[in-house]
Design a protein around this motif. Structure first.
Motif, short mmCIF file in Angstrom:
data_model
loop_
_atom_site.label_atom_id
_atom_site.label_comp_id
_atom_site.label_asym_id
_atom_site.label_seq_id
_atom_site.Cartn_x
_atom_site.Cartn_y
_atom_site.Cartn_z
N ALA A 24 -22.59 67.92 -35.77
CA ALA A 24 -22.34 66.93 -34.71
C ALA A 24 -22.70 65.53 -35.18
CB ALA A 24 -23.12 67.29 -33.45
N VAL A 25 -23.88 65.40 -35.76
CA VAL A 25 -24.32 64.07 -36.18
C VAL A 25 -23.51 63.59 -37.40
CG1 VAL A 25 -26.25 64.76 -37.67
CG2 VAL A 25 -26.34 62.61 -36.45
N THR A 64 -32.90 61.65 -39.32
CA THR A 64 -33.50 62.75 -40.10
C THR A 64 -33.52 64.07 -39.31
OG1 THR A 64 -35.67 61.95 -39.40
CG2 THR A 64 -34.90 61.25 -41.57
N PRO A 65 -33.52 65.19 -40.02
CA PRO A 65 -33.42 66.51 -39.36
C PRO A 65 -34.78 67.11 -39.02
CG PRO A 65 -33.24 66.80 -41.71
CD PRO A 65 -33.47 65.33 -41.48
N VAL A 66 -34.78 68.11 -38.17
CA VAL A 66 -36.03 68.79 -37.79
C VAL A 66 -36.45 69.77 -38.88
CG1 VAL A 66 -34.86 70.67 -36.50
CG2 VAL A 66 -37.18 70.00 -35.90
N GLY A 109 -26.76 68.16 -39.08
CA GLY A 109 -25.71 69.15 -38.92
C GLY A 109 -24.36 68.56 -38.54
N ARG A 138 -30.94 79.53 -31.00
CA ARG A 138 -31.80 78.58 -31.71
C ARG A 138 -33.26 79.04 -31.76
NH1 ARG A 138 -28.71 74.55 -33.44
NH2 ARG A 138 -30.47 73.40 -34.26
N PHE A 162 -34.08 64.93 -50.48
CA PHE A 162 -33.83 65.80 -49.32
C PHE A 162 -32.57 65.38 -48.58
CE2 PHE A 162 -38.30 66.90 -49.99
CZ PHE A 162 -38.22 68.28 -49.87
N ALA A 174 -20.36 62.25 -35.97
CA ALA A 174 -20.62 60.96 -35.30
C ALA A 174 -20.75 59.85 -36.34
CB ALA A 174 -21.88 61.06 -34.45
N PRO A 211 -23.94 69.36 -43.16
CA PRO A 211 -24.33 70.76 -43.20
C PRO A 211 -23.74 71.51 -44.39
CG PRO A 211 -22.55 70.46 -41.66
CD PRO A 211 -22.91 69.09 -42.14
N GLY A 212 -24.30 72.68 -44.65
CA GLY A 212 -23.77 73.56 -45.69
C GLY A 212 -23.77 74.99 -45.19
N ASN A 227 -34.62 57.15 -36.94
CA ASN A 227 -34.54 57.89 -35.68
C ASN A 227 -34.71 59.37 -36.05
OD1 ASN A 227 -33.70 57.39 -32.70
ND2 ASN A 227 -32.67 59.28 -33.27
N PRO A 228 -35.93 59.90 -35.85
CA PRO A 228 -36.16 61.29 -36.26
C PRO A 228 -35.60 62.26 -35.23
CG PRO A 228 -38.15 60.42 -35.24
CD PRO A 228 -37.12 59.30 -35.22
#
Ligand code: NAD
Length: 479
Positions: free
Chosen positions: A231-232, A145-147, A229, A335, A448, A235, A248-249, A171-172
């Motif tokens: 990278a993940v 999950t994303p931040v 995003g 960031r 989401f 993967a 991502p968008g 895995n957050p």
């Protein structure tokens, strides 16, 4: 008589457990024994332990009546709604990105995520008998999950995945792990109290890239669901395990000369301002035709936009992005700027702006990095296009083929249709803000996790099921 006594005893026990859970007590269970509710309520140090507990949770869930899935989902929705202010604040304080009011709204919106009602058995009958198709669970699902929406993604995934009969190991993102763990503890505690079901969701307390990889590789994980995003997403697409990837968008907006300019401006501001433009579906760049460009710019100012001039934009861009690491590569996003308030962003170039400002915006050319990069902050670049075809071509170029989200403001059905075909995105919103694409102000339901490269679209309970066909030859057809 005996059955009703048993029922009464069960009700009393469940009430006592519910009171214990509500008071935060861990009960009289021995601490330290693995998987015992009350010890950790689903929060684990290792992926092995989290998967083992989720597997045991699955074995119990699969034998439980459907009604208990409904109860578990209702509990998660209720906690998200009733505790939205507290949980939203905790998420905001931990992640330090986005807007508190929208963190709360995202949790309240979990009530619109679909559940068990989506699992309708399909039946075909004819002279050869009866065939039914049922929707069965996979087992333990690994969720990354994303931040940007830590607890909302976890809670939304829970509703969809548990409705379909699965359990979850999450895995957050490390920067949103504390709130995700708090949600998991609250969900599991209350669900155990009401149903006796345990560890429907488990989570890694201190997640790392290594623990994410261990979830990817674990033999006990039947399906991966990755929200994040580039990278993940890459993967996950390389993983040998089946993966549903919500990637991502960089959603473009086209505005043509037939559009309702006031509505277009209001919608762009509402979408891009939502949680300070953290949404993957949020308006990230606008291509507006030259005939209405100036009136659109003025209208955005009337709806809470603060316009930067050319020199302010170039100062701001230099702070928000570093140069590409290699020639022609991506500009490197600063960031520290992600999800910050417009007033904080403006202050970085020495500007003091009204507190109620919703977004910063201004005119750029297509080569400004705010156009090509997914900025995740409330500055929106507006690019002047020669005609609708030019605007659509730019939109296509800068969506980068993610196939995620695109938006148009137009009353010309031919332009709308043309753009829909060319963009080929998972979400295509006309004449409204991006949130309308997820049922918030438009028709449809919320999730989401919008699966883009793998094609499942806005995920629902059906996304997380295996279809099983059950055939009776000759018999069971009654007419
Ligand atoms: P992120 O990619 O930094 O992190 C997402 C998750 O992936 C985190 O749990 C992180 O720990 C993990 N991760 C990151 N790199 C990894 C790797 N190489 N191997 C294994 N795990 C890895 O993204 P973020 O900043 O948390 O979220 C924002 C991004 O997510 C944006 O690009 C946004 O568009 C996207 N997003 C997409 C959707 C969707 O539904 N399509 C929804 C929300 C966010």
């Amino acid at each position: 008589m005996q059955a009703s006594t048993e029922q009464t005893i069960r009700q009393v026990v469940q009430q006592v457990l519910a009171q214990l859970a509500a008071s935060g007590s861990t009960g009289t269970r021995p601490a330290g024994s693995p998987g015992v509710p009350g010890q950790n309520w689903g929060v684990f140090e290792t992926v092995d332990a989290a998967v083992e507990a989720a597997q045991k949770g699955f074995e119990k869930l699969v034998r439980a009546p459907l009604e208990q899935r409904r109860t578990a989902i209702d509990i998660v929705k209720r906690i998200c709604e009733e505790q939205a202010e507290e949980l939203g604040r905790l998420e905001f304080e931990e992640t330090k990105i986005g807007r508190l009011d929208h963190k709360i709204a995202k949790l309240q919106a979990i009530r619109t995520v679909p559940g068990v009602e989506f699992l309708r058995t399909e039946a075909v009958s004819g002279e050869h008998g009866l065939t039914i198709t049922e929707y069965a669970p996979f087992g333990v699902i690994g969720a990354i999950t994303p931040v940007t929406h830590s607890l909302p993604t976890l809670a939304g995934n829970f509703v969809n995945m548990v409705a379909a009969g699965n359990t979850i190991v999450c895995n957050p993102h490390p920067s949103g792990a504390r709130i995700a763990c708090e949600g998991v503890r609250r969900f599991n505690k209350a669900i155990f109290a009401a149903t006796g079901l345990e560890n429907l969701v488990t989570i890694i307390g201190k997640p790392t890239i290594d623990s994410a990889q261990a979830v990817f590789d674990h033999r006990g994980v039947r399906l991966l669901v990755v929200t994040g995003g580039p990278a993940v997403a890459r993967a996950a697409l390389r993983s040998s395990r089946r993966a549903i990837v919500a990637g991502p968008g960089n959603p473009p907006v086209v505005v043509d000369a037939t559009a309702d300019i006031n509505n277009a401006a209001r919608s762009i501001v509402a979408g891009a301002a939502f949680d300070n433009n953290l949404l993957c579906i949020g308006e990230k760049e606008v291509f507006a035709v030259k005939e209405i460009f100036d009136s659109l710019m003025a209208a955005v100012g009337n709806h809470g936009g603060y316009r930067l001039n050319a020199s302010q934009i170039s100062q701001f861009t230099a702070k928000a992005f570093g140069p590409p690491k290699e020639p022609g590569g991506h500009h490197v996003l600063n960031r520290d700027f992600i999800g910050k308030d417009p007033s904080w962003l403006a202050a970085q170039i020495g500007l003091s702006i009204p507190e109620r400002t919703q977004i910063l915006y201004g005119e750029t050319d297509e080569h400004n990095p705010f156009v090509s990069e997914e900025q995740m902050m409330p500055f929106v670049p507006f690019v002047r296009a020669n005609c609708p075809d030019h605007a659509i071509a730019l939109a296509r170029k800068y969506e980068h083929g993610f196939g995620h989200t695109a938006i148009i403001h137009s009353r010309d059905v031919h332009t709308i249709t043309k753009m829909a075909r060319i963009m080929n995105t998972t979400l295509f919103v006309k004449n409204g803000p991006c949130m309308a694409g997820l049922g918030l102000g438009g028709e449809g339901f919320l999730s989401f996790s919008i699966a883009t490269p793998t094609g499942e679209g806005v995920t629902s309970p059906l996304t997380f099921t295996r279809q099983r066909r059950c055939v009776m030859v000759e018999d069971l057809r009654i007419i």
